[in-house]
Design a protein around this motif. Structure first.
Motif, PDB file in Angstrom:
ATOM      1  N   LYS A  20       0.833  -1.209   0.000  1.00  0.00           N
ATOM      2  CA  LYS A  20       0.000   0.000   0.000  1.00  0.00           C
ATOM      3  C   LYS A  20       0.861   1.250   0.000  1.00  0.00           C
ATOM      4  O   LYS A  20       0.610   2.204  -0.748  1.00  0.00           O
ATOM      5  N   VAL A  21       1.899   1.247   0.821  1.00  0.00           N
ATOM      6  CA  VAL A  21       2.808   2.393   0.867  1.00  0.00           C
ATOM      7  C   VAL A  21       3.486   2.587  -0.489  1.00  0.00           C
ATOM      8  O   VAL A  21       3.583   3.711  -0.998  1.00  0.00           O
ATOM      9  N   GLY A  22       3.937   1.510  -1.084  1.00  0.00           N
ATOM     10  CA  GLY A  22       4.558   1.595  -2.406  1.00  0.00           C
ATOM     11  C   GLY A  22       3.607   2.149  -3.445  1.00  0.00           C
ATOM     12  O   GLY A  22       3.999   2.966  -4.295  1.00  0.00           O
ATOM     13  N   LEU A  23       2.352   1.736  -3.389  1.00  0.00           N
ATOM     14  CA  LEU A  23       1.340   2.240  -4.310  1.00  0.00           C
ATOM     15  C   LEU A  23       1.101   3.726  -4.084  1.00  0.00           C
ATOM     16  O   LEU A  23       0.988   4.501  -5.040  1.00  0.00           O
ATOM     17  N   GLU A  24       1.052   4.137  -2.822  1.00  0.00           N
ATOM     18  CA  GLU A  24       0.859   5.551  -2.507  1.00  0.00           C
ATOM     19  C   GLU A  24       2.018   6.405  -3.021  1.00  0.00           C
ATOM     20  O   GLU A  24       1.812   7.490  -3.573  1.00  0.00           O
ATOM     21  N   VAL A  25       3.234   5.908  -2.873  1.00  0.00           N
ATOM     22  CA  VAL A  25       4.410   6.631  -3.359  1.00  0.00           C
ATOM     23  C   VAL A  25       4.372   6.729  -4.880  1.00  0.00           C
ATOM     24  O   VAL A  25       4.606   7.798  -5.450  1.00  0.00           O
TER      25      VAL A  25
ATOM     26  N   LYS B 141       1.769   9.296  -5.912  1.00  0.00           N
ATOM     27  CA  LYS B 141       2.238  10.665  -5.680  1.00  0.00           C
ATOM     28  C   LYS B 141       3.267  11.073  -6.730  1.00  0.00           C
ATOM     29  O   LYS B 141       3.199  12.172  -7.283  1.00  0.00           O
ATOM     30  N   ASN B 142       4.209  10.188  -7.023  1.00  0.00           N
ATOM     31  CA  ASN B 142       5.254  10.478  -8.007  1.00  0.00           C
ATOM     32  C   ASN B 142       4.698  10.668  -9.413  1.00  0.00           C
ATOM     33  O   ASN B 142       5.318  11.331 -10.240  1.00  0.00           O
TER      34      ASN B 142
ATOM     35  N   THR C 191      -4.220   9.742  -8.233  1.00  0.00           N
ATOM     36  CA  THR C 191      -4.790   9.245  -6.991  1.00  0.00           C
ATOM     37  C   THR C 191      -4.346   7.794  -6.826  1.00  0.00           C
ATOM     38  O   THR C 191      -3.931   7.135  -7.796  1.00  0.00           O
ATOM     39  N   VAL C 192      -4.437   7.292  -5.612  1.00  0.00           N
ATOM     40  CA  VAL C 192      -4.079   5.890  -5.379  1.00  0.00           C
ATOM     41  C   VAL C 192      -4.984   4.979  -6.203  1.00  0.00           C
ATOM     42  O   VAL C 192      -4.522   4.019  -6.831  1.00  0.00           O
ATOM     43  N   SER C 193      -6.264   5.287  -6.232  1.00  0.00           N
ATOM     44  CA  SER C 193      -7.212   4.486  -7.007  1.00  0.00           C
ATOM     45  C   SER C 193      -6.866   4.502  -8.500  1.00  0.00           C
ATOM     46  O   SER C 193      -6.864   3.462  -9.157  1.00  0.00           O
ATOM     47  N   ASN C 194      -6.564   5.680  -9.020  1.00  0.00           N
ATOM     48  CA  ASN C 194      -6.225   5.797 -10.438  1.00  0.00           C
ATOM     49  C   ASN C 194      -4.921   5.072 -10.742  1.00  0.00           C
ATOM     50  O   ASN C 194      -4.791   4.423 -11.780  1.00  0.00           O
TER      51      ASN C 194
END
Length: 62
Positions: free
Chosen positions: A17-22, A25-26, A30-33
């Protein structure tokens, strides 16, 4: 505006999840997108490799 696309729920280990969030952001997503984009890319590549045999009609029925 809310999307009319079908929804799914995904359960991830915290580190994924953290990797996906990073990644989101980069890439200014959005996380979903970001998750949708990653899944879409995987499915397109799997189709090229012949790994998906299910038709779209069969998948929509599930």
């Amino acid at each position: 505006m809310p999307s009319k696309l079908p929804r799914i729920a995904v359960y991830l280990p915290p580190e994924i999840k953290v990797g996906l969030e990073v990644a989101a952001k980069n890439n200014r997503r959005t996380v979903s997108n970001m998750a949708a984009w990653i899944i879409e890319q995987w499915v397109m590549e799997a189709k090229k490799r012949g790994e998906t045999s299910e038709s779209e009609d069969e998948a929509e029925a599930s």
